[in-house]
Structures are given as structure tokens and as C-alpha cells.
Design a protein around this motif. Structure first.
Motif, short mmCIF file in Angstrom:
data_model
loop_
_atom_site.label_atom_id
_atom_site.label_comp_id
_atom_site.label_asym_id
_atom_site.label_seq_id
_atom_site.Cartn_x
_atom_site.Cartn_y
_atom_site.Cartn_z
N LEU A 1 1.20 35.87 -5.24
CA LEU A 1 0.00 36.34 -5.94
C LEU A 1 0.27 37.65 -6.67
O LEU A 1 0.01 37.78 -7.86
CB LEU A 1 -1.14 36.51 -4.94
N LEU A 2 0.81 38.62 -5.95
CA LEU A 2 1.01 39.96 -6.51
C LEU A 2 2.12 40.00 -7.56
O LEU A 2 2.13 40.87 -8.42
CB LEU A 2 1.29 40.96 -5.40
N GLU A 3 3.05 39.08 -7.49
CA GLU A 3 4.12 39.02 -8.48
C GLU A 3 3.74 38.16 -9.68
O GLU A 3 4.51 38.03 -10.63
CB GLU A 3 5.40 38.47 -7.83
N PHE B 1 -4.22 39.85 -11.26
CA PHE B 1 -2.93 39.58 -10.61
C PHE B 1 -2.01 38.78 -11.52
O PHE B 1 -0.83 39.08 -11.64
CB PHE B 1 -3.13 38.82 -9.29
N TYR B 2 -2.55 37.76 -12.16
CA TYR B 2 -1.70 36.88 -12.97
C TYR B 2 -1.23 37.56 -14.26
O TYR B 2 -0.07 37.42 -14.65
CB TYR B 2 -2.42 35.57 -13.29
N LEU B 3 -2.11 38.30 -14.91
CA LEU B 3 -1.74 38.93 -16.17
C LEU B 3 -0.76 40.09 -15.99
O LEU B 3 0.00 40.40 -16.90
CB LEU B 3 -2.99 39.44 -16.89
N THR B 4 -0.78 40.72 -14.84
CA THR B 4 0.13 41.85 -14.61
C THR B 4 1.57 41.38 -14.46
O THR B 4 2.49 42.04 -14.93
CB THR B 4 -0.32 42.65 -13.37
N LYS B 5 1.78 40.24 -13.83
CA LYS B 5 3.12 39.66 -13.65
C LYS B 5 4.13 40.73 -13.24
O LYS B 5 5.08 41.04 -13.93
CB LYS B 5 3.59 38.96 -14.90
N ALA B 6 3.91 41.29 -12.08
CA ALA B 6 4.73 42.39 -11.58
C ALA B 6 6.17 42.00 -11.30
O ALA B 6 7.03 42.85 -11.20
CB ALA B 6 4.11 42.98 -10.31
N GLN B 7 6.48 40.71 -11.22
CA GLN B 7 7.84 40.32 -10.87
C GLN B 7 8.88 40.84 -11.84
O GLN B 7 10.02 41.08 -11.46
CB GLN B 7 7.98 38.80 -10.68
N GLU B 8 8.52 41.04 -13.08
CA GLU B 8 9.48 41.57 -14.05
C GLU B 8 9.89 42.99 -13.68
O GLU B 8 11.00 43.40 -13.93
CB GLU B 8 8.86 41.54 -15.45
N ASP B 9 9.00 43.73 -13.05
CA ASP B 9 9.28 45.09 -12.67
C ASP B 9 9.97 45.18 -11.31
O ASP B 9 10.58 46.20 -11.00
CB ASP B 9 7.99 45.91 -12.65
N VAL C 1 5.14 45.69 -1.65
CA VAL C 1 4.80 44.77 -2.74
C VAL C 1 3.57 45.28 -3.50
O VAL C 1 3.54 45.25 -4.73
CB VAL C 1 4.55 43.34 -2.19
N LEU C 2 2.59 45.79 -2.77
CA LEU C 2 1.40 46.33 -3.41
C LEU C 2 1.69 47.58 -4.22
O LEU C 2 1.15 47.77 -5.32
CB LEU C 2 0.34 46.65 -2.35
N LYS C 3 2.56 48.44 -3.72
CA LYS C 3 2.92 49.64 -4.47
C LYS C 3 3.66 49.28 -5.76
O LYS C 3 3.44 49.89 -6.80
CB LYS C 3 3.76 50.58 -3.60
N THR C 4 4.50 48.27 -5.68
CA THR C 4 5.19 47.81 -6.89
C THR C 4 4.20 47.23 -7.88
O THR C 4 4.28 47.47 -9.08
CB THR C 4 6.27 46.77 -6.53
N PHE C 5 3.22 46.48 -7.36
CA PHE C 5 2.16 45.94 -8.22
C PHE C 5 1.38 47.08 -8.86
O PHE C 5 1.05 47.03 -10.05
CB PHE C 5 1.22 45.05 -7.41
N GLN C 6 1.08 48.13 -8.11
CA GLN C 6 0.35 49.28 -8.62
C GLN C 6 1.10 49.93 -9.78
O GLN C 6 0.51 50.29 -10.79
CB GLN C 6 0.11 50.29 -7.50
#
Length: 117
Positions: free
Chosen positions: A72-74, A104-112, A4-9
Motif C-alpha cells: 500500500l505505502l509503496e 497512497f497510490y499516486l505517491t508511489k514511494a517505491q521509486e524513492d 516504511v512510513l517515514k520513507t513514504f513521508q
């Protein structure tokens, strides 16, 4: 949680609107989940992940279960909302907490996540 962290990165590097927020930051924080600590480092516009580190530094820390960390990370839930709900605990000054929450919130990694998985 490392996946999850790598995806966030990956997601954070693709978010042009978040990168200016990271430009002059020098911040370390531990994310603790399921008895494992992973250190994140934000320095001069870059985001790094250090795992399997045994450092006893006093740095900001976010603790919680995997479900809350994923939210949080998504970017599905805000850091302080998760803390208020008792899903995460934070040991950091308010300014640091707000900065981490924004990142964390502005990145919104869930789309990726859908693209990678």
C-alpha cells in the motif's frame, strides 16, 4: 513499519502532483500492523506520523500484515484491491477510503526506496 512510513513521508513531500490533493485536507487514520497502531495525520498539505499513541478515538483505520502495508505505502497495490483480497481491512467511510487510496497510490514511494536504502 515505521521505516516504511517515514520513507513514504519523504516521498509524499517530493511529489508535486500529489501536494494539491493534500492542501485542504484534515484527516487522521490509524495504520495497524502486527498489533501496533501508527497514526497518520494529513493537515493543510502536511503529512505527520504519530507512533506510540494510546488514543481511543474513533478514526478511520486500516489493518493488515506488514507485506500488505508495504504494498500500500509503496504504491504497488491499491487500498481497495488489498481489501477485496482480504489482505487489509478498512473501517472508514467510502469517501475517506478513496482519498487515502489516491494519496497512497499516486505517491508511489517505491521509486524513492531504492534511493534511500
Amino acid at each position: 513499519m515505521i521505516e516504511v512510513l517515514k520513507t513514504f513521508q519523504i516521498a509524499i513531500k517530493q511529489q508535486g502532483h500529489v501536494l494539491p490533493l493534500l492542501e485542504h485536507i484534515n484527516l487522521r487514520a490509524n495504520l495497524v500492523c502486527e498489533q501496533k497502531a501508527i497514526q497518520i495525520i494529513i493537515k493543510d498539505g502536511e503529512f505527520f506520523i504519530l507512533h506510540d499513541r494510546e488514543e481511543n478515538q474513533t478514526i478511520p483505520e486500516i489493518r493488515g500484515d506488514l507485506k500488505a502495508m508495504k504494498q500500500l505505502l509503496e504504491g504497488k497495490e491499491r487500498l481497495r484491491a488489498l481489501e477485496r483480497n482480504g489482505q487489509l481491512s478498512i473501517s472508514a467511510p467510502l469517501r475517506t477510503t478513496l482519498l487515502l487510496e489516491s494519496i497512497f497510490y499516486l505517491t508511489k514511494a517505491q521509486e524513492d526506496f531504492a534511493k534511500i536504502i
